[in-house]
Design an enzyme around this catalytic site. Structure first.
Site, short mmCIF file in Angstrom:
data_model
loop_
_atom_site.label_atom_id
_atom_site.label_comp_id
_atom_site.label_asym_id
_atom_site.label_seq_id
_atom_site.Cartn_x
_atom_site.Cartn_y
_atom_site.Cartn_z
CB CYS A 264 69.10 76.40 44.48
SG CYS A 264 69.68 75.20 45.70
N1 LIG Z 1 68.36 71.24 48.81
C1 LIG Z 1 69.36 71.40 47.95
O1 LIG Z 1 69.34 70.82 46.89
C2 LIG Z 1 70.53 72.29 48.26
C3 LIG Z 1 71.67 72.18 47.47
C4 LIG Z 1 72.78 72.97 47.74
C5 LIG Z 1 72.71 73.88 48.78
N2 LIG Z 1 71.59 74.00 49.56
C6 LIG Z 1 71.61 74.97 50.64
O2 LIG Z 1 71.85 74.27 51.87
C7 LIG Z 1 71.13 74.91 52.94
C8 LIG Z 1 70.21 73.90 53.58
O3 LIG Z 1 69.25 73.50 52.60
P1 LIG Z 1 68.38 72.16 52.75
O4 LIG Z 1 67.77 71.93 51.42
O5 LIG Z 1 69.18 71.10 53.40
O6 LIG Z 1 67.25 72.69 53.77
P2 LIG Z 1 66.17 71.80 54.54
O7 LIG Z 1 65.05 72.70 54.84
O8 LIG Z 1 65.95 70.52 53.81
O9 LIG Z 1 66.92 71.42 55.89
C9 LIG Z 1 67.33 72.36 56.80
C10 LIG Z 1 67.09 71.79 58.20
O10 LIG Z 1 67.63 72.71 59.14
C11 LIG Z 1 66.81 72.67 60.28
N3 LIG Z 1 67.06 73.86 61.09
C12 LIG Z 1 66.40 75.03 61.11
N4 LIG Z 1 66.95 75.86 62.02
C13 LIG Z 1 67.98 75.19 62.60
C14 LIG Z 1 68.90 75.51 63.61
N5 LIG Z 1 68.91 76.69 64.21
N6 LIG Z 1 69.81 74.58 63.97
C15 LIG Z 1 69.82 73.37 63.37
N7 LIG Z 1 68.96 73.02 62.39
C16 LIG Z 1 68.05 73.92 62.01
C17 LIG Z 1 65.41 72.57 59.70
O11 LIG Z 1 64.48 72.11 60.65
C18 LIG Z 1 65.61 71.62 58.54
O12 LIG Z 1 65.37 70.28 58.89
C19 LIG Z 1 70.42 76.08 52.31
O13 LIG Z 1 71.22 77.22 52.43
C20 LIG Z 1 70.31 75.69 50.85
O14 LIG Z 1 70.24 76.82 50.00
C21 LIG Z 1 70.51 73.21 49.32
#
Ligand SMILES: NC(=O)c1ccc[n+]([C@@H]2O[C@H](COP(=O)([O-])OP(=O)(O)OC[C@H]3O[C@@H](n4cnc5c(N)ncnc54)[C@H](O)[C@@H]3O)[C@@H](O)[C@H]2O)c1
Length: 437
Positions: A276
Site C-alpha cells: 500500500c
Molecule cells: N494486502 C493488503 O493489506 C491490502 C489492503 C487493502 C487493499 N489492498 C489492495 O487490494 C488489491 C489486492 O491486494 P492483495 O494484497 O490481495 O494482493 P495479492 O497479491 O495478495 O492477491 C492478488 C491475487 O490476484 C491474483 N490475480 C492476478 N491476476 C488476476 C486476474 N486477472 N484474475 C484473478 N486473479 C488474479 C494473483 O494471483 C493473486 O493471488 C490491491 O489493489 C491492493 O492494493 C491490499
C-alpha cells in the site's frame, strides 16, 4: 432489464443469500472476502490464475496468515471452490475484483484489473453486479473497468448491469480490526448499483459508509494511505535531523502525543513497505499529472524521503561499526525481521530488501532472522533463518532490528548482542546498550 429492475432482483437474491459470488484474486484481500461471504451463506467461487495457489486452497492449505486452515476448510465444506479456469465465472451474480495494483517502473500497472475485467465481462449477464476492490486512482471504475466490461459483454453499465467500487481496509496481522468490524466505504455508478454494493457488503460487514460516487470511494482509500505515507515521511525526516541535533525524537513524539487533540502519533522507521504505502499514493500523483498536468509535491517528497530511509539506516550501521573501529566490509550483521511490518510474513516492498542488499553489497556477512518468512534460505543476498540463536548474536559485530515481531525475546537479544541498532523504537529502556534510530 432496467437498472432499477436488475437491482431489485439482485437485492432479493442478496437478501436470501441465493446470489452466486465470484471473487477474482485470492490474495490478502480476495481470500478474506471469500471467507466472509461464504460464512454469510453465499455460494462463493474464487478465481485464482496462479495454479499453485488455487490447488493449495482447494486442498485446504491457506497461504494467508489471517485465514487459518480451519476457516478455509469450513468454507470448503460449505461449498466454496477455487479455480484457475475462467469458466468458474459462469452464472455469477456478483463479481468482486481484488487483484494487484502494483507500480511498473514507477507507473500504475493496471493490467491485472484489465485482465480481470475482461474475464468478468466475458461472463457478465444482465442484472449482475461487478465491484472493484483493488486500490487505484479515482476514475478507474468508470473510465477503465466499465468500458472493458461493456465491450466484452455487449451490455451497458447502469442499464443492463450494475457497477461499483468499495476499497478494502484489511490490515493483515491486526488482531483488533478485521473485515467485519472495520467500516467499509461503498459506492456505485448510480443509485441502484450503490444499493447493490451496499447490500452485498452489509451481509458480512457491520457498518458500511455510502458515498455518492466511485471517484469519492477510490479517493478515500488513497487519502488514507497518502496521509500515513506523508506523515511517516515527516517523522522520518525529523528523526534524521533530531539525531544530528542530539535530541531523542521518540521521546519528543511521546511528549507531543500527550496533547489530547490535534496530534496523531507516527514513528520513524527504516522506510515504508507492503502493497500500500510505497505504491498507492503514486497512483494518485500519476492521475494528477496525467489529467491536470500538475505535480503532487507532497507525494513526491514523501516518496523521496521514505525511499531514502534504507540508505540512512545503512549509514547509521556504518557509523556504529566505525565507532568500534570496524568496517562494514567483513563485519557480521544479524538483521532481525525482514517483513515490512510486525507479525506478518509479507516482504513485498519491504525496506529490509534495500537495507540488506546494500549491506551485502558493502561486503558484510548478513544473517537475517524472521520467524514469519519460513521456507526460504536466502533473502536479498543474505542467509535467512527463522530462529534467533544466542551464539550467532554473540558472534556478530552488530544486530540490526528492522521489524519488531513479538516472537523476538528482546531481553535475551540485548543480553547477547555486542552492539545493537533499533530502527523501531522497540528497545526504549535499554538506552546505553542499544542505539535507536
Ligand atoms: N494486502 C493488503 O493489506 C491490502 C489492503 C487493502 C487493499 N489492498 C489492495 O487490494 C488489491 C489486492 O491486494 P492483495 O494484497 O490481495 O494482493 P495479492 O497479491 O495478495 O492477491 C492478488 C491475487 O490476484 C491474483 N490475480 C492476478 N491476476 C488476476 C486476474 N486477472 N484474475 C484473478 N486473479 C488474479 C494473483 O494471483 C493473486 O493471488 C490491491 O489493489 C491492493 O492494493 C491490499
Amino acid at each position: 432489464m432496467t437498472s432499477a429492475a436488475s437491482a431489485t432482483s439482485l437485492l432479493s437474491r442478496l437478501e436470501d443469500r441465493t446470489a452466486r459470488i465470484a471473487v477474482l484474486g485470492q490474495g490478502y484481500v480476495g481470500l478474506v472476502v471469500s471467507m466472509r461471504a461464504s460464512e454469510a451463506g453465499f455460494d462463493v467461487v474464487g478465481l485464482e490464475p496462479d495454479e499453485d495457489r488455487a490447488a493449495a486452497l482447494q486442498a485446504g492449505r491457506s497461504y494467508i496468515e489471517d485465514v487459518p486452515d480451519e476457516v478455509l476448510q469450513a468454507a470448503l465444506d460449505r461449498g466454496y471452490t477455487v479455480t484457475s479456469d475462467p469458466a468458474g465465472l459462469v452464472g455469477f451474480d456478483v463479481a468482486v475484483i481484488s487483484v494487484p495494483t502494483p507500480l511498473r517502473e514507477t507507473l500504475p500497472d493496471l493490467s491485472y484489473i484489465e485482465a480481470a475485467g475482461a474475464m468478468a465481462g466475458d461472463h457478465l449477464r444482465p442484472g449482475a453486479l461487478v465491484i472493484l476492490e483493488s486500490t487505484t486512482y479515482p476514475g478507474t471504475t468508470t473510465e477503465l473497468l466499465g468500458p472493458i466490461l461493456e465491450e466484452r459483454s455487449g451490455l451497458r453499465a447502469g442499464e443492463d448491469f450494475l457497477l461499483g467500487y468499495s476499497p478494502e481496509r484489511i490490515d493483515p496481522g491486526n488482531p483488533t480490526y478485521g473485515l467485519a468490524n472495520t467500516p467499509k466505504v461503498v459506492a456505485g455508478i448510480d443509485d441502484a448499483s450503490t444499493a447493490a454494493v451496499d447490500a452485498f457488503f452489509s451481509a458480512f460487514v457491520e457498518h458500511t459508509v455510502v458515498v455518492s460516487g466511485c471517484g469519492e470511494a477510490e479517493l478515500a482509500k488513497i487519502i488514507e494511505n497518502t496521509f500515513r505515507h506523508v506523515n511517516i515521511a515527516l517523522i522520518n525526516e525529523l528523526a534524521m535531523f533530531a539525531h544530528d541535533l542530539g535530541v531523542d525524537v521518540n521521546e519528543a513524539i511521546d511528549a507531543a502525543a500527550t496533547k489530547p487533540f490535534g496530534f496523531m502519533t507516527f514513528r520513524p522507521g527504516p522506510g515504508v513497505g507492503g502493497h500500500c504505502l510505497p505504491v498507492d499514493p503514486s497512483y494518485l500523483s500519476w492521475k494528477v499529472k496525467m489529467q491536470l498536468g500538475e505535480s503532487f509535491r507532497f507525494i513526491e517528497l514523501a516518496n523521496d524521503i521514505n525511499e531514502h530511509m534504507p540508505q540512512y539506516v545503512v549509514r547509521r550501521v556504518t557509523a556504529a561499526l566505525n565507532e568500534e573501529r570496524k568496517a562494514v566490509n567483513g563485519s557480521r550483521i544479524v538483521v532481525l525481521g525482514v517483513s515490512y511490518k510486525p507479525n506478518v510474513g509479507d516482504t513485498r516492498e519491504s525496506p529490509a530488501v534495500p537495507v540488506v542488499e546494500q549491506l551485502v553489497g558493502l561486503g558484510a556477512e548478513v544473517i537475517a532472522i524472521d520467524p514469519h518468512v519460513p521456507g526460504l534460505d536466502h533473502f536479498a543476498g543474505a542467509a535467512l533463518r527463522s530462529e534467533v540463536d544466542d551464539e550467532l548474536l554473540a558472534s556478530s559485530d552488530l544486530v540490526l532490528l528492522l521489524t519488531d515481531h513479538s516472537e523476538f525475546d528482546y531481553d535475551r537479544i540485548v543480553k547477547h548482542a555486542p552492539r545493537m541498532l533499533d530502527t523501531r523504537n522497540r528497545l526504549r529502556g535499554h538506552d546505553g546498550e542499544v542505539e535507536r534510530l
